[in-house]
Write an enzyme that holds these catalytic residues in place. Structure first.
Site, PDB file in Angstrom:
ATOM      1  N   CYS A 197     -22.627  45.323  12.935  1.00 37.70           N
ATOM      2  CA  CYS A 197     -22.593  46.712  13.719  1.00 37.70           C
ATOM      3  C   CYS A 197     -21.637  46.407  15.281  1.00 37.70           C
ATOM      4  O   CYS A 197     -23.151  45.797  16.407  1.00 37.70           O
ATOM      5  CB  CYS A 197     -23.906  47.879  12.791  1.00 37.70           C
ATOM      6  SG  CYS A 197     -24.487  48.827  14.729  1.00 37.70           S
ATOM      7  N   PRO A 200     -22.004  47.709  17.711  1.00 39.86           N
ATOM      8  CA  PRO A 200     -23.295  48.753  18.899  1.00 39.86           C
ATOM      9  C   PRO A 200     -24.540  48.110  18.737  1.00 39.86           C
ATOM     10  O   PRO A 200     -24.752  47.992  19.559  1.00 39.86           O
ATOM     11  CB  PRO A 200     -22.701  50.441  18.703  1.00 39.86           C
ATOM     12  CG  PRO A 200     -21.667  50.796  17.321  1.00 39.86           C
ATOM     13  CD  PRO A 200     -21.380  49.027  16.897  1.00 39.86           C
ATOM     14  N   CYS A 201     -25.379  47.752  17.599  1.00 36.59           N
ATOM     15  CA  CYS A 201     -25.995  47.341  17.704  1.00 36.59           C
ATOM     16  C   CYS A 201     -25.618  46.270  18.644  1.00 36.59           C
ATOM     17  O   CYS A 201     -27.145  45.626  19.046  1.00 36.59           O
ATOM     18  CB  CYS A 201     -26.126  46.850  15.613  1.00 36.59           C
ATOM     19  SG  CYS A 201     -26.105  48.322  15.008  1.00 36.59           S
ATOM     20  N   LYS A 202     -24.847  44.447  17.997  1.00 40.19           N
ATOM     21  CA  LYS A 202     -25.133  43.504  19.653  1.00 40.19           C
ATOM     22  C   LYS A 202     -25.823  44.037  20.530  1.00 40.19           C
ATOM     23  O   LYS A 202     -25.905  43.278  20.823  1.00 40.19           O
ATOM     24  CB  LYS A 202     -23.676  43.034  18.571  1.00 40.19           C
ATOM     25  CG  LYS A 202     -23.789  42.580  17.160  1.00 40.19           C
ATOM     26  CD  LYS A 202     -22.242  41.217  17.393  1.00 40.19           C
ATOM     27  CE  LYS A 202     -21.825  42.233  16.606  1.00 40.19           C
ATOM     28  NZ  LYS A 202     -20.590  40.611  16.180  1.00 40.19           N
TER      29      LYS A 202
END
Lengths: 179, 547, 234
Positions: A77, A79-81
């Site tokens: 994902c 955005p998580c990174k």
């Protein structure tokens, strides 16, 4: 108004009120149906138990008295990174102020999670929700999904996605659940 | 305004048009009519007099059948709009609804989405339409049933002459000696009429119960709508989908994390030529494989009291079951149905370390695509390290980093470091399905494909419906009401002797053709004249005018 | 098994022919209407017509039962089987309503429609096919059959209503009623025409193949049972 007319008025009013209540309830329930599985602000955060990468057990209720930034994420994902570095920074500065970060991976292979943690040099506890149990309780669908839990164990805020979040926003999150 | 007392002595509610008892026209308009409007027996249905308060205005709005019909038409049109494109619950899950409608259907799809039609049947305005129909049902029924029931209860044998004259079927003639009321009475009784006599006048009635049919079916519809409304109460209705691989144990959605299911085995049987009915051979030749049966053998677990999500091992086994199509697993008001399956999802992949020149292999590496190891030791001097794993490889990013879009191994790719005696520092190779990339120059060794293991994924739907019995009851009552109203006709016949004349009138709520035939049969040979259809006379005159 | 299946198909064909013959007899029945009063008992043509219809129905029932025996499940599981069953229900509904109301003119409409429907059914794959798991349930017998029966009875009443409108609307002058009646008739004739045209092309085993590239850039191949130019020009 005659007696009969009054009676008719009362009866009609009563019937209309009942109908209105039924319609009103249906609309209200319909508006809320998308929230049914989710955990809402003000509710007690459901307790859970997971192990971290080092094998230590973390139970949510053990953190009562401390603020908890509960973050659901996955390596696939983007955005998580992008939010991980921010999280690591604020974790370091708020650790002594009584706010914890628990990052729950949504059930990926240990190999992948390890690689990610090493690559981003993350210092906060990483838990893997192998059976997707905890996600189910928290009604997690889209990632990233963050739940801010106050020191009283109640949910203060739910943030899904992080399209426009800056590092200061994260600071603000941690600040809001400081004991 | 006071209640209206008729000359016959009966007291009628305000607004009554025809006296409930004798049928005399109580208003000027009614007296002027050639034929009475008999739909509600001239009872006080619409009270224009108290249109004053807002309550009355709302009531009168919803009591209109015209309004009800418009609501139904609007709902029909709205319902059809939702069928133009698939609703959001039916979309494949790889794109968001917004993206999907735009990509698949262009600007029309985008407009449709912007208008909120992707969840039309759950939208607030659609529910409001259905609710309005429900309100209309209640108010229309109450507004009509109560006065009609009163009127039919209060009617008496000897009707006012004006009432008789203004019925659609009517005749009057001079009394003659060969007329026999007694014979008529006999005939009426034979035809199952209930006959009442008063002062020598006859009143025959049958099938009054069928007038209540429409109101019964409205009650059925209202119960049905109540059942539908109750589905919104938490806990009454659950409809979830669960994908579960062989070997996995997962929480059953919709059970508040209390129940878990373990997929022990998924079985798919297909029809086999030679084993199954040979009549199917032709069809199988044309179509190929046809599924005969597919099922999931499962174990149902309940989480022990006090056990928390994430805690493994605190489960109590409830039972084993085989979930076949149409044969669900049932427990605690839940039913779990076998719905679909995804056969042969990748589980492990086996590759072998091979010297490209000599083609000699130096051992196999079996990678669990859900939990790969870091290092795979082969024979002495040979080792393979996994430095990168991409379960669903979608391409390289700008910086050269391989990307994966999900943890499901639909398109696995690996970054290996291969250690051999010639290369103690290792060679790097990127391996994907039909793709071998050597980023740091030509290698001597490569990882070649040696085999895969697959397993099946089963799709189960989880259902709980405590409203089903309510819907069934509502539906049954609806059907009873329809049958009650449709298959019998309410018929009434009046015979009176007045001042040397005999008057005969008849009324029915539907099928005048039928009652006319019956009247002819009843009066045949009794010396009494058969009533004429006063409406037909009018119609014929109109038709003549047209031509 | 094959033997039974052959008898079954032959019975269906015999029923088809009988319905065709029955239509002519009902046609004769309404022409000689002037001899008897309206609504009076049947004349000879009508009697023969209804007898032929009943015999045809019994033949089709035989087809149904035999096919059930051969396939092991109720033969309402694919388009061919369901459509022929619907045609059979049409005839059954007509027979019942005929005995209640004795209207021969209904036969002139009902039987040809049943014919056309059976003809249309024959364009779908006709092999006896195995049931997929979702159809292996008693609901196949209950739901599918009652749905077809209900639709058939409604179809007959539709025909009766249409005949009534044709008789009672004043055709000598143009009006809203005549316009809408013409609209309905146009639709019906279009449907009949569609069935006839597709039957002819199907009987000739016609297919037209065309290649195209869809909006995602993927090459597609399509096959169609009617010449597209014909479709586009109508």
């Amino acid at each position: 108004m005659s007696q009969k007319k009054k009676q008719r008025l009362y009866i009609r009013t009563a019937i209309l009120i009942i109908l209105l209540a039924a319609v009103g309830y249906t609309l209200y329930a319909n508006l809320n149906k998308d929230n049914q599985g989710k955990i809402n602000v003000g509710e007690k955060a459901p307790d859970f138990v997971l192990k971290d990468m080092q094998g230590n057990t973390h139970r949510l209720s053990d953190y009562k008295g401390k603020g908890v930034f509960l973050n659901f994420w996955g390596t696939y994902c983007p955005p998580c990174k992008s939010e991980m570095p921010y999280m690591d920074d604020v974790y370091k500065s708020y650790k002594n102020k009584g706010v914890e970060i628990l990052a729950v991976d949504v059930g990926e292979a240990k190999f992948i999670v390890n690689k990610f943690v090493k690559q981003y040099k993350l210092s906060f506890p990483i838990l893997i929700d192998k059976d997707r149990d905890v996600q189910s309780v928290y009604g997690v669908d889209d990632l990233p999904h963050s739940v801010l839990i106050g020191p009283d164990g109640k949910v203060k805020k739910v943030i899904v996605g992080n399209a426009n979040l800056t590092k200061n926003d994260f600071k603000g999150f941690m600040e809001s659940i400081k004991p | 305004m006071n209640d209206m007392k008729c000359e016959c002595g009966h007291v009628n509610p305000v607004g009554t048009i025809l006296c409930e008892s004798c049928g005399k026209a109580l208003t000027e308009n009614a007296q002027k009519e050639k034929l009475h409007d008999m739909r509600y027996e001239g009872s006080a249905r619409r009270s224009q007099t108290y249109n004053k308060t807002i309550i009355d205005k709302i009531w009168n709005f919803f009591s209109s059948v015209k309004v009800g019909v418009w609501l139904i038409v609007l709902t029909l049109v709205a319902s059809s709009l939702g069928t133009i494109f698939p609703q959001k619950d039916m979309l494949p899950t790889n794109l968001t609804p917004e993206e999907y409608y735009h990509k698949e259907y262009g600007w029309v799809g985008q407009l449709w989405y912007k208008l909120g039609f992707e969840d039309l049947y759950g939208s607030w305005w659609y529910l409001l339409l259905i609710a309005a129909i429900g309100v209309s049902l209640v108010i229309c029924s109450l507004d009509r049933f109560i006065p009609l029931h009163r009127a039919l209860k209060n009617q008496r044998v000897t009707r006012h002459e004006g009432f008789m004259k203004r019925q659609r079927l009517y005749i009057d003639a001079a009394i003659t000696g060969d007329q026999s009321f007694a014979k008529v009475k006999e005939r009426l009784k034979e035809k199952h009429y209930r006959v009442k006599e008063e002062h020598g006048n006859l009143f025959a009635e049958k099938n009054r119960f069928s007038r209540w049919g429409p109101y019964v079916n409205h009650i059925g519809l209202i119960i049905f709508l109540i059942g539908a409304m109750l589905r919104f109460v938490p806990g009454m209705y659950v409809d979830e989908l669960l994908w579960i691989r062989e070997g996995e144990t997962k929480v059953i959605p919709g059970t508040h994390e209390k129940y878990l299911l373990k997929n022990n085995k998924f079985i798919l049987d297909t029809y086999q030529k030679g084993k199954d009915n040979e009549a199917f051979n032709q069809a199988l030749d044309r179509v190929g494989t046809v599924a005969k049966n597919f099922q999931t053998n499962v174990t149902l677990y309940k989480r022990k009291e006090g056990a928390l999500p994430g805690e493994s091992g605190k489960l109590a086994k409830v039972k084993d079951d085989e979930i076949k199509v149409n044969h669900p697993l049932e427990f605690a008001h839940y039913s779990v149905y076998q719905m679909d399956y995804k056969p042969n999802e990748l589980k492990t992949m086996t590759l072998q370390l091979e010297n490209k020149k000599t083609k000699k292999t130096f051992g196999q590496v079996k990678i669990d695509l859900f939990n790969p190891k870091d290092v795979y030791d082969l024979q002495k001097g040979y080792k393979v390290k996994l430095i990168g794993y991409y379960p669903n490889f979608t391409g390289f990013a700008k910086d050269g980093e391989p990307q994966s879009s999900s943890p499901i191994p639909d398109n696995p790719a690996f970054l290996f470091r291969m250690y051999s005696p010639e290369h103690p520092k290792g060679e790097v190779s990127f391996v994907a399905i039909r793709q071998n990339v050597e980023p740091l120059g030509n290698n001597d060794y490569k990882m070649s494909f040696a085999g895969i293991e697959t397993r099946n994924v089963s799709a189960l739907t989880v259902h709980k419906d405590l409203t089903l019995w309510i819907l069934a009851v509502g539906g049954a009552i609806f059907m009873i009401g329809v049958i009650q109203g449709a298959y019998w006709n309410h018929r009434r016949i009046w015979l009176q002797r007045k001042e040397g004349n005999v008057l005969i009138a008849a009324h029915t709520n539907k099928n005048y053709y039928g009652i006319k035939k019956e009247l002819a049969a009843i009066l045949d040979g009794t010396g009494l004249p058969v009533p004429k259809d006063q409406q037909e006379g009018k119609k014929e005159k109109e038709k003549e005018k047209e031509v | 098994m094959n033997h039974l299946l052959n008898i079954s198909s032959n019975l269906l064909f015999v029923a088809f022919i009988l319905y065709l013959i029955g239509t002519f007899f009902f046609g004769g029945a309404i022409r000689s209407k002037s001899k008897k009063a309206e609504g009076a008992s049947m004349n000879r043509w009508g009697l023969i017509g209804i007898t032929i219809s009943i015999v045809g129905f019994v033949c089709q029932l035989g087809y149904f039962i035999l096919r059930w025996v051969v396939s092991g499940h109720a033969p309402v599981s694919n388009m061919f089987e369901f459509t022929t069953f619907f045609g059979m229900m049409l005839v059954a509904a007509f027979i019942i309503i005929f005995f209640i109301y004795r209207t021969a003119v209904l036969g002139v409409f009902a039987l040809p429609v049943a014919l056309l429907i059976i003809a249309y059914a024959s364009m779908f794959p006709r092999e006896v096919n195995p049931l997929v798991p979702s159809l292996r349930s008693y609901w196949l017998h209950i739901h599918v059959t009652t749905a077809a029966a209900g639709e058939a009875i409604l179809a007959i009443s539709f025909a009766a209503g249409l005949i009534y409108l044709v008789k009672s609307i004043n055709q000598s002058r143009k009006s809203k009623s005549t316009l809408w009646l013409e609209f309905v008739m146009y639709i019906l004739i279009s449907v009949v025409g569609f069935i006839i045209i597709t039957s002819i092309f199907h009987a000739a085993n016609y297919t037209q193949r065309f290649d195209w590239v869809d909006k995602d850039g993927v090459e597609q191949v399509g096959k169609h049972g009617l010449p597209l130019r014909l479709l586009l020009s109508t």
